[in-house]
Write a protein that holds these residues in place. Structure first.
Motif, PDB file in Angstrom:
ATOM      1  N   LYS A 121      16.222  -1.339 -60.210  1.00 33.79           N
ATOM      2  CA  LYS A 121      16.528  -0.605 -61.421  1.00 33.79           C
ATOM      3  C   LYS A 121      16.012   0.822 -61.292  1.00 33.79           C
ATOM      4  O   LYS A 121      15.232   1.121 -60.388  1.00 33.79           O
ATOM      5  CB  LYS A 121      15.933  -1.292 -62.651  1.00 33.79           C
ATOM      6  CG  LYS A 121      14.424  -1.439 -62.632  1.00 33.79           C
ATOM      7  CD  LYS A 121      13.924  -2.170 -63.871  1.00 33.79           C
ATOM      8  CE  LYS A 121      12.412  -2.358 -63.823  1.00 33.79           C
ATOM      9  NZ  LYS A 121      11.923  -3.067 -65.036  1.00 33.79           N
TER      10      LYS A 121
ATOM     11  N   SER B  63      20.228   7.954 -61.531  1.00 34.81           N
ATOM     12  CA  SER B  63      20.095   6.662 -62.214  1.00 34.81           C
ATOM     13  C   SER B  63      20.678   5.558 -61.345  1.00 34.81           C
ATOM     14  O   SER B  63      21.709   5.738 -60.688  1.00 34.81           O
ATOM     15  CB  SER B  63      20.804   6.684 -63.566  1.00 34.81           C
ATOM     16  OG  SER B  63      20.184   7.626 -64.430  1.00 34.81           O
TER      17      SER B  63
ATOM     18  N   ASN C  86      22.275   1.722 -61.229  1.00 27.74           N
ATOM     19  CA  ASN C  86      22.875   0.669 -62.048  1.00 27.74           C
ATOM     20  C   ASN C  86      22.297  -0.671 -61.609  1.00 27.74           C
ATOM     21  O   ASN C  86      22.658  -1.186 -60.538  1.00 27.74           O
ATOM     22  CB  ASN C  86      24.396   0.652 -61.884  1.00 27.74           C
ATOM     23  CG  ASN C  86      25.066   1.847 -62.517  1.00 27.74           C
ATOM     24  OD1 ASN C  86      24.572   2.403 -63.493  1.00 27.74           O
ATOM     25  ND2 ASN C  86      26.200   2.257 -61.961  1.00 27.74           N
TER      26      ASN C  86
ATOM     27  N   GLN D 133      21.716  -4.460 -60.841  1.00 26.00           N
ATOM     28  CA  GLN D 133      22.669  -5.524 -60.572  1.00 26.00           C
ATOM     29  C   GLN D 133      22.111  -6.871 -61.024  1.00 26.00           C
ATOM     30  O   GLN D 133      20.964  -7.222 -60.705  1.00 26.00           O
ATOM     31  CB  GLN D 133      22.991  -5.588 -59.081  1.00 26.00           C
ATOM     32  CG  GLN D 133      23.598  -4.323 -58.521  1.00 26.00           C
ATOM     33  CD  GLN D 133      24.966  -4.038 -59.105  1.00 26.00           C
ATOM     34  OE1 GLN D 133      25.915  -4.797 -58.898  1.00 26.00           O
ATOM     35  NE2 GLN D 133      25.071  -2.945 -59.831  1.00 26.00           N
TER      36      GLN D 133
ATOM     37  N   LYS E 285      23.831   0.595 -71.607  1.00 21.94           N
ATOM     38  CA  LYS E 285      24.195  -0.441 -70.641  1.00 21.94           C
ATOM     39  C   LYS E 285      22.975  -0.814 -69.814  1.00 21.94           C
ATOM     40  O   LYS E 285      22.196   0.045 -69.410  1.00 21.94           O
ATOM     41  CB  LYS E 285      25.315   0.051 -69.728  1.00 21.94           C
ATOM     42  CG  LYS E 285      25.834  -1.012 -68.773  1.00 21.94           C
ATOM     43  CD  LYS E 285      27.058  -0.543 -68.014  1.00 21.94           C
ATOM     44  CE  LYS E 285      26.698   0.475 -66.958  1.00 21.94           C
ATOM     45  NZ  LYS E 285      27.836   0.788 -66.071  1.00 21.94           N
TER      46      LYS E 285
ATOM     47  N   ASP F  36      22.428  -4.166 -67.186  1.00 19.18           N
ATOM     48  CA  ASP F  36      22.731  -4.643 -65.835  1.00 19.18           C
ATOM     49  C   ASP F  36      24.231  -4.890 -65.696  1.00 19.18           C
ATOM     50  O   ASP F  36      24.960  -4.996 -66.694  1.00 19.18           O
ATOM     51  CB  ASP F  36      21.982  -5.947 -65.531  1.00 19.18           C
ATOM     52  CG  ASP F  36      20.488  -5.832 -65.758  1.00 19.18           C
ATOM     53  OD1 ASP F  36      19.979  -4.701 -65.679  1.00 19.18           O
ATOM     54  OD2 ASP F  36      19.840  -6.869 -66.016  1.00 19.18           O
ATOM     55  N   GLU F  37      24.680  -5.031 -64.451  1.00 16.82           N
ATOM     56  CA  GLU F  37      26.091  -5.312 -64.228  1.00 16.82           C
ATOM     57  C   GLU F  37      26.294  -6.067 -62.923  1.00 16.82           C
ATOM     58  O   GLU F  37      25.444  -6.072 -62.032  1.00 16.82           O
ATOM     59  CB  GLU F  37      26.899  -4.007 -64.175  1.00 16.82           C
ATOM     60  CG  GLU F  37      26.567  -3.111 -62.992  1.00 16.82           C
ATOM     61  CD  GLU F  37      27.353  -1.822 -62.988  1.00 16.82           C
ATOM     62  OE1 GLU F  37      27.846  -1.419 -64.061  1.00 16.82           O
ATOM     63  OE2 GLU F  37      27.490  -1.209 -61.907  1.00 16.82           O
TER      64      GLU F  37
END
Length: 265
Positions: free
Chosen positions: A22, A51, A53, A55, A167, A169-170
């Motif tokens: 992160k 930044s 993203n 996971q 937003k 996590d993705e």
């Protein structure tokens, strides 16, 4: 050669990295470069990092309902481990097309957002906590069309506002879940013929009657497959029940545009 590199000229370089799970804390998210001669700092500079993203980890997607074929109504199960705390999960079914969550339900305390539609499902009140695996059962899902390896997007948000700035996590284009089997459809009513109906001239009377117990017969089916059938693939035909038929290897014929060469096991 001295100087090894002239002053006031751009120096371009690339370095391989493994991103952190992160974005680092604001005061830690900086890159530092220093030009040294021995222990003497000749020049230096710092630059704010980008930044990251985060996971979702340990993502798993399973088909757990009793019906497995494309286009059927069934149940799925989603598992994942968040990197950051979140309260809302957005799920998008990418492939196969025509997944539908309009009639889906989830157990309490989860709640389906009214903005869920078609192949997109939004789940609120998730209470997802960093490092703690979450498991969500999603019931009454219309499975996608045709079949094939599934691909899904998973994105978590701070709350149900779904603000892009919030937003968390993705996991995009996730293809590690279940493979959706295709659908075999019986186009017309099956036909059961007695052994005499193909020899009416020899058995004019017997050929009139339906097949009788303990006599040979021939069953005919017209099938349609939602996915292409490739060479060397297998078609499994079974008969179940207390009074099940005894299936014989011969004669067995598959007819498409013309008769298809087969090998019966």
């Amino acid at each position: 050669k001295d100087p090894a590199y002239p002053q006031n000229q751009d120096l371009h370089f690339k370095v391989g990295t493994t991103n952190p799970s992160k974005t680092p804390f604001l005061t830690d998210n900086y890159w530092k470069v220093a030009h040294m001669k021995g222990s003497v700092v000749k020049s230096s500079h710092i630059f704010q990092g980008w930044s990251v993203n985060p996971q979702l980890e340990n993502v798993d997607l399973r088909l757990v309902g009793t019906k497995y074929a494309a286009g059927k109504i069934s149940d799925i199960e989603v598992k994942f481990t968040p990197i950051t705390d979140a309260d809302t999960l957005k799920i998008e079914a990418i492939f196969p097309t025509q997944f539908n969550f309009d009639q889906s339900t989830v157990p309490l305390p989860y709640d389906i957002d009214s903005r869920s539609e078609g192949s997109t499902l939004i789940i609120n009140r998730g209470g997802f906590r960093a490092g703690v695996m979450a498991t969500i059962a999603i019931n009454t899902v219309r499975l996608g069309r045709a079949g094939g390896q599934t691909r899904f997007n998973f994105v978590t948000y701070k709350d149900e506002t779904l603000d892009l700035g919030e937003k968390r996590d993705e996991k995009l284009d996730f293809a590690g879940g279940f493979r959706l089997p295709g659908l075999i459809s019986v186009i017309s009513a099956p036909i059961l013929r007695s052994q005499y109906q193909d020899a009416r001239a020899m058995f004019p009377v017997k050929s009139i009657f339906q097949p009788r117990v303990q006599e040979d017969a021939k069953a005919e089916f017209t099938l349609s497959f939602s996915r292409a059938v490739q060479a060397s693939e297998r078609l499994l035909v079974t008969c179940q029940g207390q009074a099940k038929y005894q299936l014989k290897q011969s004669p067995f014929v598959v007819i498409g545009i013309g008769e298809i060469e087969t090998n019966v096991e």
